[in-house]
Design an enzyme around this catalytic site. Structure first.
Site, PDB file in Angstrom:
ATOM      1  N   ILE A 620      -0.659   0.342   7.007  1.00 42.59           N
ATOM      2  CA  ILE A 620      -1.161   0.696   5.676  1.00 42.59           C
ATOM      3  C   ILE A 620      -1.441   2.198   5.688  1.00 42.59           C
ATOM      4  O   ILE A 620      -2.349   2.678   6.367  1.00 42.59           O
ATOM      5  CB  ILE A 620      -2.425  -0.120   5.335  1.00 42.59           C
ATOM      6  CG1 ILE A 620      -2.090  -1.625   5.336  1.00 42.59           C
ATOM      7  CG2 ILE A 620      -2.991   0.307   3.982  1.00 42.59           C
ATOM      8  CD1 ILE A 620      -0.966  -2.045   4.397  1.00 42.59           C
ATOM      9  N   PRO A 623      -5.509   2.978   2.944  1.00 45.13           N
ATOM     10  CA  PRO A 623      -6.154   1.720   2.571  1.00 45.13           C
ATOM     11  C   PRO A 623      -6.778   1.739   1.187  1.00 45.13           C
ATOM     12  O   PRO A 623      -6.935   0.684   0.569  1.00 45.13           O
ATOM     13  CB  PRO A 623      -7.217   1.519   3.658  1.00 45.13           C
ATOM     14  CG  PRO A 623      -7.253   2.733   4.480  1.00 45.13           C
ATOM     15  CD  PRO A 623      -6.054   3.577   4.163  1.00 45.13           C
ATOM     16  N   GLU A 696       3.919  -5.075  -5.072  1.00 43.16           N
ATOM     17  CA  GLU A 696       4.337  -6.326  -5.721  1.00 43.16           C
ATOM     18  C   GLU A 696       3.744  -7.535  -5.011  1.00 43.16           C
ATOM     19  O   GLU A 696       3.478  -8.566  -5.621  1.00 43.16           O
ATOM     20  CB  GLU A 696       5.863  -6.370  -5.788  1.00 43.16           C
ATOM     21  CG  GLU A 696       6.381  -5.192  -6.618  1.00 43.16           C
ATOM     22  CD  GLU A 696       7.854  -5.240  -6.958  1.00 43.16           C
ATOM     23  OE1 GLU A 696       8.627  -5.882  -6.216  1.00 43.16           O
ATOM     24  OE2 GLU A 696       8.239  -4.630  -7.969  1.00 43.16           O
TER      25      GLU A 696
HETATM   26 MO1  MOS Z   1       9.955  -3.082  -9.995  1.00 39.13          MO
HETATM   27  S1  MOS Z   1       9.926  -4.677 -11.128  1.00 39.13           S
HETATM   28  O1  MOS Z   1      11.116  -3.317  -8.858  1.00 39.13           O
HETATM   29  O2  MOS Z   1       9.466  -1.680 -10.660  1.00 39.13           O
END
Ligand code: MOS
Length: 736
Positions: A620, A623, A696
């Site tokens: 990361i 953080p 995501e």
């Molecule tokens: Mo994204 S939906 O790959 O910006």
């Protein structure tokens, strides 16, 4: 730099700046309102005029006539742009939507005209004077009506092939002693980023420069070139600050295309923003999916049969929503059948929205797993642990590079207090509130892509990094800053970061949660090249040179970094490319999400009380920004679970609730205490920086965790998102 063997020890492992919760590089600009967003640039396009877009009021058909005379005579009007004077705009590669009705109308609010005037108010007033006559024809607006017969398109997309069979699903499912067989619906959803799509376009001869809001610069120059029928080299885009995108600004949308087209037609720079009510039906959205899941398991919980069939709709030529991607990798099971099918719809284009495929796919799969756990009489966390696999379940010779899914589940369960959950639903009350806990697992591709960067060392010892990477609110500036500081052995404040200019070295931009890992790796490559150049300039032995504390040392010689540039700025550029490791290893990120909800037994009002997400995503880099990504993902997951739906008018064919009043995203009062933590992990197979994205991952799996918590609270299973109270109000248990 070629990256084709797992990274060994390198300067990023020092972790003096990497891994620290630095404040954002651009924080001061944003908190003082001085970061320049697309619509706010001053003095870049002298003499500009304002564009105002008029959207079609039919959903399918054609324009018979447009009477522009009155609008053209209105005060301040510079020109009216329609298909008659716009040339025939081309179509980009990533989106299939046409930016102008010409004269066919493909979907509601497809742009019909751009009115250009000296002021915004004049443009808007004149747009009201346009008379457009249409011939309306029938359209296809109802996914349910086509779901049964929608075919599997031949062309595979992001999620791999559209249909994939492993083993013998039918036999295994028939023989399974415990089964789930259900349908789940995820509605059309909108990105609802805060900053509307906006562009200022200026032509200089046959070259166009645009100040805009776009996530992927390289796709932007390519697609705008195709739309305008000019070489992409003649397109320059600036997008240093972006007020959110979530995939909705991936490449060229109507604002950018139409500002450039209108500026070419009227011979003046044009500034244009899409009105919020136009965005929902004019740009892309996450398309509705109807998903069929069948799970077969042994009595000990081991999955033997997995089917996931997902259907979505799109404009002709559009892509499927790849909902089965996660199902192909999340759980073990010998017999599997996954497929995505596609219907033709005459609604606005469905395309990428945050974790396309994986977010809506897990909204189905992870409820199904909850249902299976109940049938087995097994704890949902345990069911997921039993079905863990360290190799790609569809390609057993390919291990996951890192898969700490079980650790996410166990850590999350312990921290959340999962043990106190009652397996039987409807058992916990707090006054008139029914309390429940739910959880879900998540997997999201840990992708990385070729990325370039330029590094400049000045006499003052400052290092400037330039790349075409964008920052959509995610923290890209800071990620670049920290990586450069670490590799060059200087404090973070010695690094200057310039992003969002298409003339800078190419990166994949912000998308697919591959932005941070890719640009960090590109920055690493450029800085390693800069180290070599510095050593050479100083006459130091490159093999033994060290960069630390702002100093360059080799043997008993020491110089300050700036000394190397005394004879003039040092400029180097490099691009990191990735070869075989992504084939050899399945590179993913993992999470476990835990949610507690309260459902009012009288009114059905549902409040999310707390959410905990435990993530494993390699190193990361920061953080603080990573946590913000995941927290933001959870907020979006709350919306997906409880409120977000673009309602389709199936008679007239459009999304009805096309503004932020009618399309309900969570507001502050809807968001309770959220917690996101990261497991300590590095993934040396991904890049020299060993980091993966989380933007995501933070969304995938959140909504089903909440849906499962509502079931646990009430005993009512809703498989049709969002879980609005009308779907369970009449079935709430009697608490008197
Ligand atoms: Mo994204 S939906 O790959 O910006």
């Amino acid at each position: 730099m070629k990256f084709d063997t797992p990274a060994g020890t390198n300067p990023t492992d020092r972790m003096r700046v990497l891994g620290k919760p630095l404040d954002r590089y651009e924080a001061l600009l944003k908190t003082t309102g001085t970061a320049t967003y697309a619509y706010e640039w001053k003095d870049v396009a002298p003499g500009f005029a304002y564009g105002y877009v008029l959207g079609a009021t039919i959903s399918k058909g054609r324009i018979l006539a447009i009477d522009t005379r009155e609008a053209e005579r209105a005060p301040g009007v510079v020109g009216v742009v329609t298909y008659r004077n716009a040339g025939k705009p081309g179509v980009g590669k990533f989106y299939v939507q046409k930016m102008l009705a010409a004269p066919e109308v493909d979907h509601y609010h497809q742009p019909v005209a751009v009115v250009v005037a000296d002021t915004f108010e004049q443009a808007r007033a004149a747009a009201a004077l346009l008379r457009v006559d249409y011939a309306r024809s029938d359209g296809r607006f109802d996914l349910d009506a086509q779901a049964a017969t929608a075919p599997v398109p031949p062309q595979g997309e992001f999620g791999g092939p559209n249909e994939k069979a492993i083993g013998s699903f039918g036999q295994a499912f028939a023989a399974a002693p415990v089964k789930v067989d259900q349908r789940y619906v995820v509605p059309d959803q909108a990105h609802c980023m805060m900053e509307p799509h906006a562009t200022i376009a200026r032509w200089d001869g046959d070259r166009v420069t645009c100040w805009t809001s776009i996530q992927q610069m390289n796709w932007g120059t390519r697609d705008l070139g195709l739309i305008l029928d000019i070489p992409k080299e003649n397109v320059r885009l600036h997008s240093p600050f972006i007020g959110g995108g979530f995939g909705g600004k991936g490449t060229v949308q109507a604002d950018l295309a139409l500002a450039a087209i209108a500026a070419r037609v009227v011979g003046r720079p044009v500034k244009l923003a899409l009105q919020r009510p136009l965005m929902f039906n004019t740009t892309i959205h996450r398309p509705k999916t109807i998903q069929h899941i069948q799970l077969g398991a042994e009595r000990d919980g081991r999955l033997t049969a997995i089917l996931h069939d997902s259907v979505s709709g799109n404009l002709p030529g559009g892509r499927t929503e790849p909902c089965v991607t996660s199902t192909r990798g999340l759980y073990a099971g010998a017999n599997r059948l996954t497929r995505t099918r596609l219907a033709t719809l005459d609604l606005a284009e469905g395309n990428a929205m945050r974790a396309p495929g994986e977010a809506p796919g897990l909204m189905a799969l992870e409820i199904a797993m909850d249902e299976l756990a109940e049938k087995l009489g097994m704890d949902p966390v345990q069911l997921r642990i039993v079905n863990d696999t360290q190799v790609d379940p569809e390609e057993p010779s390919r291990p996951f590079s890192k898969r700490a899914f079980v650790q996410c589940l166990e850590e999350g369960a312990a921290r959340f207090g999962w043990r106190s959950r009652k397996a039987e639903p409807g058992q916990v009350r707090d006054g008139e509130w029914l309390i429940g806990m739910g959880m879900a697992g998540a997997i999201r591709g840990g992708k990385i892509a070729k990325a370039g960067a330029r590094a400049r060392l000045g006499r003052d010892g400052r290092v400037t990094i330039e790349t075409d990477m964008t920052d959509i609110g995610t923290g890209s500036y800071t990620v670049v800053q920290q990586t450069a500081a670490e590799v060059m052995g200087v404090a973070a404040d010695r690094i200057v970061v310039k992003l969002g200019d298409s003339s800078f070295p190419e990166t994949p931009g912000s998308g697919g949660q591959q932005g941070a890992p890719s640009v960090a790796a590109g920055t690493y490559a450029a800085c390693m090249a800069l180290r070599d150049a510095v050593a050479q300039r100083l006459g130091f032995n490159t093999a033994e040179v060290e960069f630390a504390d702002g100093q360059v040392r080799a043997g008993n010689r020491t110089a300050s970094l700036g000394d190397a540039a005394v004879g003039g700025e040092i400029v180097v550029e490099d691009t990191i490319t990735f070869e075989k490791l992504a084939e050899q290893f399945n590179q993913q990120t993992f999470a476990a999400h835990f949610a507690e909800v309260a459902v009012n037994a009288y009114t059905g009002e549902t409040r999310v009380r707390r959410v905990l997400s435990v993530c494993a995503a390699g190193r990361i880099i920061n953080p603080k920004t990573a946590r913000s990504q995941v927290i933001g993902g959870i907020v979006m997951g709350i919306g997906a679970a409880l409120t977000e739906e673009m309602a389709v008018d199936k008679r007239f064919g459009f999304f009805v609730n096309h503004d932020l009043a009618g399309y309900e995203v969570p507001v502050h009062a809807d968001v309770p205490h959220l917690d996101a933590i990261f497991l300590d992990e590095v993934d040396p197979t991904i890049s020299p920086v060993k980091a993966k994205g989380v933007g995501e991952l933070g969304l995938t799996g959140v909504a089903p965790a909440i849906a499962n918590a509502i079931y646990n609270a009430t005993g009512i299973r809703v498989r049709d998102y969002p879980l609005t109270l009308d779907k369970y109000l009449d079935r709430l248990p009697d608490i008197v």
